[in-house]
Design a protein around this motif. Structure first.
Motif, short mmCIF file in Angstrom:
data_model
loop_
_atom_site.label_atom_id
_atom_site.label_comp_id
_atom_site.label_asym_id
_atom_site.label_seq_id
_atom_site.Cartn_x
_atom_site.Cartn_y
_atom_site.Cartn_z
N SER A 80 0.85 -1.19 0.00
CA SER A 80 0.00 0.00 0.00
C SER A 80 0.89 1.24 0.00
N SER A 82 2.35 4.39 1.58
CA SER A 82 2.53 4.89 2.95
C SER A 82 3.37 6.16 3.00
N GLN A 98 -5.48 5.16 -1.64
CA GLN A 98 -4.92 3.87 -2.04
C GLN A 98 -5.53 3.44 -3.38
N ARG A 118 -6.92 -7.87 5.85
CA ARG A 118 -7.10 -6.92 6.94
C ARG A 118 -6.50 -5.56 6.61
N GLN A 119 -5.82 -5.44 5.47
CA GLN A 119 -5.22 -4.16 5.09
C GLN A 119 -6.30 -3.15 4.70
N GLN A 120 -6.00 -1.88 4.98
CA GLN A 120 -6.95 -0.81 4.68
C GLN A 120 -6.78 -0.36 3.22
N SER A 143 -15.04 -10.00 1.52
CA SER A 143 -13.73 -9.34 1.61
C SER A 143 -13.44 -8.46 0.40
#
Length: 247
Positions: A80, A82, A98, A118-120, A143
């Motif tokens: 992602s 950052s 993102q 679980r990643q945003q 998901s």
């Protein structure tokens, strides 16, 4: 080190890309002998922070990031954005922070415990009717924000249809992060415009170690020819930027 080119600078360039599909850019790091992983196909973590910064730059410039099921299973996660500067540039352009993370898989056999889930990040799935049914009946149901059915008569992923659907959904620039089978499928369909290849200073060897383009390969008269756009050496790594001839 932040890769020097900015999103704003890049978007000023002109591209000869068909309006019915995204501009498609492959971004891969490989060993000096052309391997993208070792003989056990373990995650390729042999590049330097400079290359990882370069990879994040390419991800930040994309509307969507495409990768195969094998790549997801190997790493368990995705890259992602950052870096604060890259996040700010995306925000200034009115883009989501993102890019969409797009997994392609016909089987859709994933461990629901993978950190990826679980990643945003926004998650989409490219699959067949069978894969979509499996996804909806499995522990990863819900998901993916979007499931795209792109099936040929033979039950495989239809890449021309897939990219048409993606551009219609706002994916104008697509970064392809592997693996070799996915890249081979897109090359065979003439759906790749550019390649960023980072050559890392090590030798992996072995007939079973994957390369940037897997599959059956091309005969010489069907080879995909490239135009070299730039070469940059940073410490021990070489960054090659190619455009497919005819793009």
């Amino acid at each position: 080190m932040l890769w020097k080119i900015s999103i704003l600078e890049y978007n000023l360039k002109t591209h000869n890309t068909s309006v019915d599909r995204p501009q498609t850019i492959v971004v891969l790091a490989m060993s000096a002998d052309g391997k993208i992983a070792d003989k056990t196909r373990s995650p390729a973590r042999f590049s330097t922070p400079v290359d990882r910064s370069h990879l994040e730059q390419q991800v930040a410039e994309a509307d969507g990031v495409l990768f195969g099921a094998g790549t997801l299973r190997a790493y368990g996660t995705t890259l992602s954005v950052s870096n604060p500067q890259l996040l700010q540039l995306r925000s200034q352009q009115g883009l989501p922070l993102q890019p969409v993370q797009i997994v392609c898989s016909s089987s859709v056999e994933f461990d629901a415990e993978l950190r990826f889930f679980r990643q945003q990040v926004p998650r989409w799935l490219l699959t067949t009717a069978t894969g979509a049914q499996r996804a909806q009946q499995s522990s990863i149901a819900g998901s993916f924000e979007r499931i795209l059915l792109v099936q040929t008569d033979q039950g495989k992923i239809d890449w021309n249809n897939a990219l048409r659907q993606l551009v219609n959904l706002g994916i104008k620039r697509l970064a392809v992060l592997g693996g070799g089978e996915l890249v081979a499928s897109l090359l065979a369909a003439d759906l790749i415009d550019e390649l960023w290849l980072t050559i890392c200073p090590l030798i992996l060897g072995g007939a079973t170690a994957p390369t940037p383009v897997e599959g059956e390969g091309f005969s010489l008269h069907l080879a995909r020819h490239l135009e070299l756009l730039s070469v940059q050496t940073v410490e021990q790594e070489v960054f090659l930027h190619y455009r497919r001839q005819g793009s």
